[in-house]
Write a protein that holds these residues in place. Sequence first.
Motif, mmCIF file in Angstrom:
data_model
loop_
_atom_site.group_PDB
_atom_site.id
_atom_site.type_symbol
_atom_site.label_atom_id
_atom_site.label_comp_id
_atom_site.label_asym_id
_atom_site.label_seq_id
_atom_site.Cartn_x
_atom_site.Cartn_y
_atom_site.Cartn_z
ATOM 1 N N LEU A 101 26.547 73.797 22.338
ATOM 2 C CA LEU A 101 25.860 75.160 22.835
ATOM 3 C C LEU A 101 26.464 76.191 21.554
ATOM 4 C CD1 LEU A 101 26.466 74.977 26.427
ATOM 5 C CD2 LEU A 101 24.349 75.352 25.213
ATOM 6 N N ASN A 102 27.566 75.783 21.227
ATOM 7 C CA ASN A 102 28.400 76.702 20.100
ATOM 8 C C ASN A 102 27.345 76.754 18.909
ATOM 9 O OD1 ASN A 102 29.990 78.383 18.837
ATOM 10 N ND2 ASN A 102 31.479 76.940 18.258
ATOM 11 N N GLN A 103 27.025 75.582 18.463
ATOM 12 C CA GLN A 103 26.165 75.336 17.331
ATOM 13 C C GLN A 103 24.599 76.108 17.660
ATOM 14 O OE1 GLN A 103 28.428 74.633 15.134
ATOM 15 N NE2 GLN A 103 26.784 73.257 14.282
ATOM 16 N N LEU A 104 24.270 75.974 18.773
ATOM 17 C CA LEU A 104 22.961 76.523 19.272
ATOM 18 C C LEU A 104 23.129 78.085 19.213
ATOM 19 C CD1 LEU A 104 20.113 76.733 20.111
ATOM 20 C CD2 LEU A 104 21.027 76.585 22.300
ATOM 21 N N GLY A 105 24.276 78.710 19.543
ATOM 22 C CA GLY A 105 24.545 79.989 19.380
ATOM 23 C C GLY A 105 24.568 80.584 18.191
ATOM 24 N N ASP A 106 25.377 79.733 17.223
ATOM 25 C CA ASP A 106 25.554 80.126 15.944
ATOM 26 C C ASP A 106 24.131 80.292 15.127
ATOM 27 O OD1 ASP A 106 28.254 80.206 16.305
ATOM 28 O OD2 ASP A 106 28.596 78.304 15.096
ATOM 29 N N ARG A 107 23.283 79.302 15.230
ATOM 30 C CA ARG A 107 22.082 79.318 14.841
ATOM 31 C C ARG A 107 21.230 80.381 15.194
ATOM 32 N NH1 ARG A 107 19.345 73.746 15.547
ATOM 33 N NH2 ARG A 107 20.830 73.738 17.255
ATOM 34 N N LEU A 108 21.073 80.729 16.603
ATOM 35 C CA LEU A 108 20.165 82.026 16.955
ATOM 36 C C LEU A 108 20.831 83.079 16.513
ATOM 37 C CD1 LEU A 108 19.853 80.756 20.868
ATOM 38 C CD2 LEU A 108 18.281 80.799 19.113
ATOM 39 N N SER A 109 22.351 83.410 16.526
ATOM 40 C CA SER A 109 22.752 84.672 15.892
ATOM 41 C C SER A 109 22.362 84.683 14.108
ATOM 42 C CB SER A 109 24.126 84.814 15.926
ATOM 43 O OG SER A 109 24.787 83.735 15.269
ATOM 44 N N GLU A 110 22.332 83.607 13.718
ATOM 45 C CA GLU A 110 21.843 83.631 12.340
ATOM 46 C C GLU A 110 20.323 84.188 12.256
ATOM 47 O OE1 GLU A 110 23.001 80.009 10.626
ATOM 48 O OE2 GLU A 110 24.882 80.380 10.522
ATOM 49 N N ASN A 111 19.723 83.421 12.891
ATOM 50 C CA ASN A 111 17.958 83.833 13.096
ATOM 51 C C ASN A 111 17.844 85.323 13.401
ATOM 52 O OD1 ASN A 111 17.416 81.302 12.231
ATOM 53 N ND2 ASN A 111 16.836 80.532 14.418
ATOM 54 N N ARG A 112 18.587 85.832 14.407
ATOM 55 C CA ARG A 112 18.417 86.984 14.785
ATOM 56 C C ARG A 112 18.815 88.069 13.735
ATOM 57 N NH1 ARG A 112 17.656 90.041 19.583
ATOM 58 N NH2 ARG A 112 18.425 91.814 19.556
ATOM 59 N N ILE A 113 20.134 87.897 13.066
ATOM 60 C CA ILE A 113 20.517 88.498 11.922
ATOM 61 C C ILE A 113 19.336 88.574 10.769
ATOM 62 C CG2 ILE A 113 21.947 88.813 9.959
ATOM 63 C CD1 ILE A 113 24.236 87.538 11.859
ATOM 64 N N GLN A 114 18.748 87.663 10.454
ATOM 65 C CA GLN A 114 17.703 87.338 9.481
ATOM 66 C C GLN A 114 16.603 87.968 9.820
ATOM 67 O OE1 GLN A 114 16.974 83.097 8.928
ATOM 68 N NE2 GLN A 114 18.802 83.011 7.856
ATOM 69 N N LEU A 115 16.129 88.008 11.228
ATOM 70 C CA LEU A 115 14.939 89.045 11.650
ATOM 71 C C LEU A 115 15.251 90.249 11.606
ATOM 72 C CD1 LEU A 115 13.579 86.747 14.746
ATOM 73 C CD2 LEU A 115 12.544 86.968 12.493
ATOM 74 N N ASP A 116 16.697 90.798 12.071
ATOM 75 C CA ASP A 116 16.877 92.051 11.814
ATOM 76 C C ASP A 116 16.720 92.831 10.398
ATOM 77 O OD1 ASP A 116 17.132 92.232 14.489
ATOM 78 O OD2 ASP A 116 19.351 92.006 14.636
ATOM 79 N N ASP A 117 17.381 91.825 9.340
ATOM 80 C CA ASP A 117 17.395 92.222 7.998
ATOM 81 C C ASP A 117 16.029 92.379 7.757
ATOM 82 O OD1 ASP A 117 19.972 92.306 8.206
ATOM 83 O OD2 ASP A 117 20.090 90.291 7.114
ATOM 84 N N ALA A 118 15.195 91.173 8.052
ATOM 85 C CA ALA A 118 13.555 91.455 7.367
ATOM 86 C C ALA A 118 12.833 92.747 8.087
ATOM 87 C CB ALA A 118 12.934 90.041 7.866
ATOM 88 N N ALA A 119 13.171 93.111 9.419
ATOM 89 C CA ALA A 119 12.484 94.032 9.969
ATOM 90 C C ALA A 119 12.952 95.483 9.224
ATOM 91 C CB ALA A 119 12.959 94.136 11.582
ATOM 92 N N SER A 120 14.344 95.392 8.652
ATOM 93 C CA SER A 120 14.882 96.761 8.137
ATOM 94 C C SER A 120 14.364 96.825 6.770
ATOM 95 C CB SER A 120 16.319 96.827 8.239
ATOM 96 O OG SER A 120 16.787 95.637 7.308
#
Length: 122
Positions: A101-120
């Motif tokens: 679950l910790n690994q999944l959370g890390d991957r999801l937070s990395e994907n969200r950061i990448q999506l936020d960076d791409a959107a900005s």
Amino acid sequence: MTETRADRFARELAELKIPDPAAGRGSLWLRLGATAMVAGPALAVVAYFLAHNTSDPLAQRDALALALVGVALSVVGAALFVRYSLTGVLRFWMARQSYDLNQLGDRLSENRIQLDDAASVA
């Protein structure tokens, strides 16, 4: 300095406050349950021969009560054995699930950061 996966896993396990199996009495209860599982049927067999080698009804009733104690001892021993043998498996399962679950959370937070960076950028 970055922390290794093993160090992080050990730290997270310590935070979960899972008792150390070496420090517990689980192995004692496990051995006691296995001994009771073996001793119960042996006691019942001895009681069977005691009941059938006498014609005294009082001795037969005592042997039947002893056989019933043997059956109860084997049931309690089996319950203890199953409970304490599953403890180690479930402890590992919970630690593994926590790690996944910790690994999944890390991957999801990395994907969200990448999506936020791409959107900005866009």
